[in-house]
Design a protein around this motif. Sequence first.
Motif, PDB file in Angstrom:
ATOM      1  N   GLY A  24       0.789  -1.215   0.000  1.00  0.00           N
ATOM      2  CA  GLY A  24       0.000   0.000   0.000  1.00  0.00           C
ATOM      3  C   GLY A  24       0.823   1.267   0.000  1.00  0.00           C
ATOM      4  N   LYS A  25       2.051   1.142   0.479  1.00  0.00           N
ATOM      5  CA  LYS A  25       2.956   2.292   0.561  1.00  0.00           C
ATOM      6  C   LYS A  25       2.290   3.484   1.232  1.00  0.00           C
ATOM      7  CE  LYS A  25       5.830   1.030  -3.411  1.00  0.00           C
ATOM      8  NZ  LYS A  25       5.135  -0.202  -3.758  1.00  0.00           N
ATOM      9  N   GLN A  26       1.685   3.197   2.391  1.00  0.00           N
ATOM     10  CA  GLN A  26       1.070   4.264   3.172  1.00  0.00           C
ATOM     11  C   GLN A  26       2.119   4.888   4.086  1.00  0.00           C
ATOM     12  OE1 GLN A  26      -2.198   5.310   2.838  1.00  0.00           O
ATOM     13  NE2 GLN A  26      -2.126   3.923   1.082  1.00  0.00           N
ATOM     14  N   PRO A  27       1.964   6.177   4.424  1.00  0.00           N
ATOM     15  CA  PRO A  27       2.917   6.771   5.359  1.00  0.00           C
ATOM     16  C   PRO A  27       2.842   6.038   6.698  1.00  0.00           C
ATOM     17  CG  PRO A  27       1.011   8.214   5.031  1.00  0.00           C
ATOM     18  CD  PRO A  27       0.909   7.103   4.015  1.00  0.00           C
ATOM     19  N   PRO A  28       3.964   5.810   7.347  1.00  0.00           N
ATOM     20  CA  PRO A  28       5.279   6.422   7.122  1.00  0.00           C
ATOM     21  C   PRO A  28       6.190   5.656   6.165  1.00  0.00           C
ATOM     22  CG  PRO A  28       5.336   5.147   9.132  1.00  0.00           C
ATOM     23  CD  PRO A  28       3.939   5.012   8.597  1.00  0.00           C
ATOM     24  N   TYR A  29       5.637   4.732   5.386  1.00  0.00           N
ATOM     25  CA  TYR A  29       6.476   3.908   4.514  1.00  0.00           C
ATOM     26  C   TYR A  29       6.148   4.135   3.040  1.00  0.00           C
ATOM     27  CZ  TYR A  29       7.176   1.639   9.026  1.00  0.00           C
ATOM     28  OH  TYR A  29       7.460   1.390  10.352  1.00  0.00           O
TER      29      TYR A  29
END
Length: 681
Positions: free
Chosen positions: A111-116
């Motif tokens: 998903g590449k959601q913050p923090p990543y």
Amino acid sequence: MKTAWLPAAIAAALAAHPALAERTHDITPNDFFSIQGMSQVQLSADGEQAVWVQSYWDEAADKSLNDLWRVKLGQQKPERLTFSPDKESQPRLDSDGKYLYFLRAEKRGEGKQPPYNGKSQIFRMPLSGGDAVPLTREEQGVKHFELGQDSLWFSTSRSHTEQDAFTAQRSANKGPNYGHGSVDVNPIYSLNLQNFRTELLLDDDKVVWDFDVSLDGKRLARVTTTDNELIFLEGWSHVEVYDIESDTNTVLEDSAWREQAPSPYGWLMHPKWSPDGNKLAWRIDYDGHPGQLFVAAIGDDNQVQWQLDLERPGKATLNGSDSLWRPNSDELCYRGAEQGSVKIFCTDIDDGKQGRTRTLTDGDYVVGSYAFDGRGKTMVMSHNSLDHFYDLYQGKVGKTPHRITNINPQTDNWKLPQISRFQWTAPDGSQVEGMLELPPGYKKSDGPLPLVVQIHGGPTAATPYALQHRSYGRASFAAKGWALLSPNYRGSTGYGDKFLVELVGHEHDIEVKDIEAGVDALIKEGIADADKLAVMGWSNGGYLTNALISTTTRYKAASSGAGVFDQRLQWLLEDTPGHVLNYMEGLPWEKPEAYTHGSSLTHAGSITTPTLIHMGENDPRVPAPHAKGLYRTLRHYLDVPTELVIYPGEGHGLSKMSHRKTKMSWDLAWFEHYVLGKELK
């Protein structure tokens, strides 16, 4: 003129370190990619441990990566703290020395959601051991942060729509990209380190380039503009002070660094509060003119009570933007360039008056970054010497610092070039200096050598008196039997204000004569072979390479990297046009003769030198049309041997390891063929 064949500092170092005396390895271009760098040095408040950013080249990633390192002072055993493929930066140690805070841009998961999500976030790592954990989860990431006792403050980004008569028209026609109308502004937040709550501190639709918060957490200083296009930073930026408790903001009156300055196109940077929170320091730099360091006392009403423009010692030029208030003192410290060295100076500031200035680093130091402990008694710094690359030094303030790391042990057996300061007289009688590299073991009686003239960029910069292995020439050519001269021509820093500003209004003239006189002096000394000359440079060094080959036919080969070919085109296209305005002393329609003379295009009909041309595809500073125009001129109209090397995706510098290898390979092959007559394989 004078030169030294084996600097005393190298001889002393070899004597002090017998293990280094046996140097058997000939430096190669590939050795460049084994060198690790050191930057952003920090020291704990108790003075017991230092951390820094250590950079290295990664072939699989095809780029330079960063990790964080630490050394416990007294143990002198550096340890690597992070092993992430993601770059870390801005390390900060808390006042207790328990935690390390830093920025990391990390990608993880589908998903590449913050923090990543690949955007920079603030991470915290316990120094007693344990994993780093993210403290922020900002969709657009964190741009900058400052650490306090119980809180930290950070800036992030959001899109802001400018309001004017055609706002609705642009919104209704969203297909094209527009030159203006949407700006990425930078709200500032506070993060409580006790309960980890985040609160918006200030969001007034401004672009924030840098900020600092006073130690008591009561006041915020910012450098701001209304637009994030870089042109706004050089002339339309402001220093602002925001009182957090009263929610009032003050823009500091700017006549001292605008109307009264040698140029209105200055770059404001690095606001820094004194420990008592009552004085604010900030820097401003100008292309072609000496930078300034201001200090102001800020009253309770945010008004300036007094203001100083610090006088610099001797011929020093301010270097970098990392001024620091030394704890438990009234001293403001800063780096200054001086004849190829970079030193740390500290100036007393007392009740609106400038007191004594002392040098913390007497001698030929080239300081990269530095820090003090909480008492202001101990200092650490990175230093690039004549016999090693950047390493950490430690010392009591006022005492001689000593080296405590060796982050590049592979270089201990390298045959080092002989580095010296070489001085000569320009045609107008001025004394000029450059850094001369000669092959290991070379003696003047061995006869003249082929010469590479390697020209630094800027031009408000200087080549340092230090060991460097660069993709732009240094170290690898001396290892191949060449002499290499890096001239600090008129306009360079560290030789006094007069020397610096004499270039203004005289580009493509006075500095060309300076460089040519240096080459003549080396030929007269019997060091350089007049029939075997090459010239190379990047950025302003590329511009001067173009200027030299359009002025003289003495060079048998040239390598022009990211070099300006036409000054009018440069003003039209570059991201910092104030650079051109300063040196041309006006706009193109105001100073047409200056723009004409300052352009190598004007003199291009005289070029006969085989020229290798390098360019980054997406360079905003010296855009691609310069290189393409030079290539067309040489290949299609003048029939001069040339090669255009375009690096996909690159900007003003080469970030990919493969691209740097390509450049170094091309430069060596080009020079060996056209200067030394070697057959191509």
